[in-house]
Design an enzyme around this catalytic site. Structure first.
Site, PDB file in Angstrom:
ATOM      1  N   GLY A  43      48.602  31.303  34.503  1.00 39.65           N
ATOM      2  CA  GLY A  43      48.990  29.956  34.898  1.00 39.65           C
ATOM      3  C   GLY A  43      48.965  29.020  33.703  1.00 39.65           C
ATOM      4  O   GLY A  43      49.320  29.406  32.590  1.00 39.65           O
ATOM      5  N   LYS A  49      39.058  26.986  31.535  1.00 35.34           N
ATOM      6  CA  LYS A  49      38.785  26.274  30.278  1.00 35.34           C
ATOM      7  C   LYS A  49      38.398  24.815  30.477  1.00 35.34           C
ATOM      8  O   LYS A  49      37.400  24.347  29.948  1.00 35.34           O
ATOM      9  CB  LYS A  49      39.994  26.374  29.357  1.00 35.34           C
ATOM     10  N   THR A  55      41.154  29.975  38.451  1.00 37.50           N
ATOM     11  CA  THR A  55      42.121  30.134  39.534  1.00 37.50           C
ATOM     12  C   THR A  55      43.036  31.313  39.245  1.00 37.50           C
ATOM     13  O   THR A  55      43.300  31.661  38.094  1.00 37.50           O
ATOM     14  CB  THR A  55      42.987  28.871  39.724  1.00 37.50           C
ATOM     15  N   ASN A  57      46.896  32.606  39.946  1.00 38.05           N
ATOM     16  CA  ASN A  57      48.190  31.985  40.210  1.00 38.05           C
ATOM     17  C   ASN A  57      49.192  32.992  40.724  1.00 38.05           C
ATOM     18  O   ASN A  57      49.291  34.110  40.213  1.00 38.05           O
ATOM     19  CB  ASN A  57      48.720  31.353  38.917  1.00 38.05           C
ATOM     20  N   GLU A 107      47.609  27.800  43.327  1.00 40.29           N
ATOM     21  CA  GLU A 107      46.462  28.204  42.520  1.00 40.29           C
ATOM     22  C   GLU A 107      45.278  28.468  43.443  1.00 40.29           C
ATOM     23  O   GLU A 107      44.820  27.563  44.135  1.00 40.29           O
ATOM     24  CB  GLU A 107      46.122  27.114  41.511  1.00 40.29           C
ATOM     25  N   HIS A 112      33.830  33.517  44.292  1.00 40.16           N
ATOM     26  CA  HIS A 112      33.085  34.709  43.877  1.00 40.16           C
ATOM     27  C   HIS A 112      33.155  34.756  42.351  1.00 40.16           C
ATOM     28  O   HIS A 112      34.140  34.322  41.761  1.00 40.16           O
ATOM     29  CB  HIS A 112      33.722  35.971  44.475  1.00 40.16           C
ATOM     30  N   TYR A 119      44.528  39.572  35.954  1.00 39.01           N
ATOM     31  CA  TYR A 119      45.977  39.405  35.810  1.00 39.01           C
ATOM     32  C   TYR A 119      46.658  40.734  36.107  1.00 39.01           C
ATOM     33  O   TYR A 119      46.189  41.796  35.704  1.00 39.01           O
ATOM     34  CB  TYR A 119      46.344  38.958  34.393  1.00 39.01           C
ATOM     35  N   ARG A 132      42.973  18.655  52.543  1.00 37.86           N
ATOM     36  CA  ARG A 132      43.429  17.306  52.185  1.00 37.86           C
ATOM     37  C   ARG A 132      44.734  17.382  51.408  1.00 37.86           C
ATOM     38  O   ARG A 132      45.095  18.428  50.878  1.00 37.86           O
ATOM     39  CB  ARG A 132      42.367  16.591  51.349  1.00 37.86           C
TER      40      ARG A 132
END
Length: 197
Positions: A43, A49, A55, A57, A107, A112, A119, A132
């Site tokens: 992503g 970072k 996440t 992607n 994302e 965990h 990847y 939300r």
């Protein structure tokens, strides 16, 4: 679920040969829960970072095939990497207003700690609820605090019995059907995927 609730499952194939999606729609309701799987791609590189919240992607082929009534915002549900265990997750769908993205993304933060990146692995998710809408924030700290609040809310909501049962859904134990070709007939393919659901 109340007696007499009719559930339809619809299969929609994504363009990529490494991703597929299908949804379960309750008559008269939005497309939740929504079942989806696809290859994890690189992503923007901000999750781990900048945010400290890694996440996974999905490729454009998965994002582009979301149902029209899945609006942008933050969702919660269940996720599984490859044939591994099923964990709680939160997912952002949209343009990430704080970063002013020009490309819509999905994302997923799996709740965990993994020992290494995954990847190229297949990520299977079921989105079960909406937290939300997307928002912009005045600072990175405010964004991180909001994400952490989303994670805590997801942890609580996923303990509800109606959400816990989806953790055991056959979707997570079935062999992923990933094809770039459309099915011969929707009815025959949906029967194959629905088996056991």
């Amino acid at each position: 679920m109340t007696a007499g609730t009719v559930i339809f499952r619809v299969l929609s194939f994504c363009a990529s040969k490494r991703s597929s999606c299908y949804r379960e729609t309750k008559l008269g309701m939005k497309s939740l829960p929504y079942f989806c799987r696809g290859e994890v791609i690189r992503g923007f590189g901000r999750g781990s970072k900048e945010l400290g919240i890694p996440t996974a992607n999905f490729p454009d082929s998965v994002v582009d095939n979301l149902p029209a009534d899945i609006s942008t915002g933050i969702y919660y549900g269940w996720a599984c990497v490859g044939n591994g265990d099923v964990y709680k997750m939160v997912m952002s769908i949209g343009w990430n207003p704080y970063y002013k993205n020009t490309k819509k993304s999905m994302e997923t933060h799996v709740i965990h700690t993994f020992k290494e990146d995954f990847y190229g692995e297949i990520l299977s998710v079921v989105m079960v609820g909406y937290i939300r809408p997307e928002r912009s924030y005045d600072s990175l700290e405010a964004l991180i605090a909001a994400i952490n609040n989303d994670i805590e809310e997801a942890k609580v909501k996923l303990e509800l019995p109606e959400h816990l049962k989806l953790r055991e859904d056959n979707f997570f134990t079935s062999t992923p059907i990933l094809s770039s070709a459309p099915p011969a007939t929707t009815a025959s393919t949906s029967q194959t995927i629905m088996n056991g659901h």
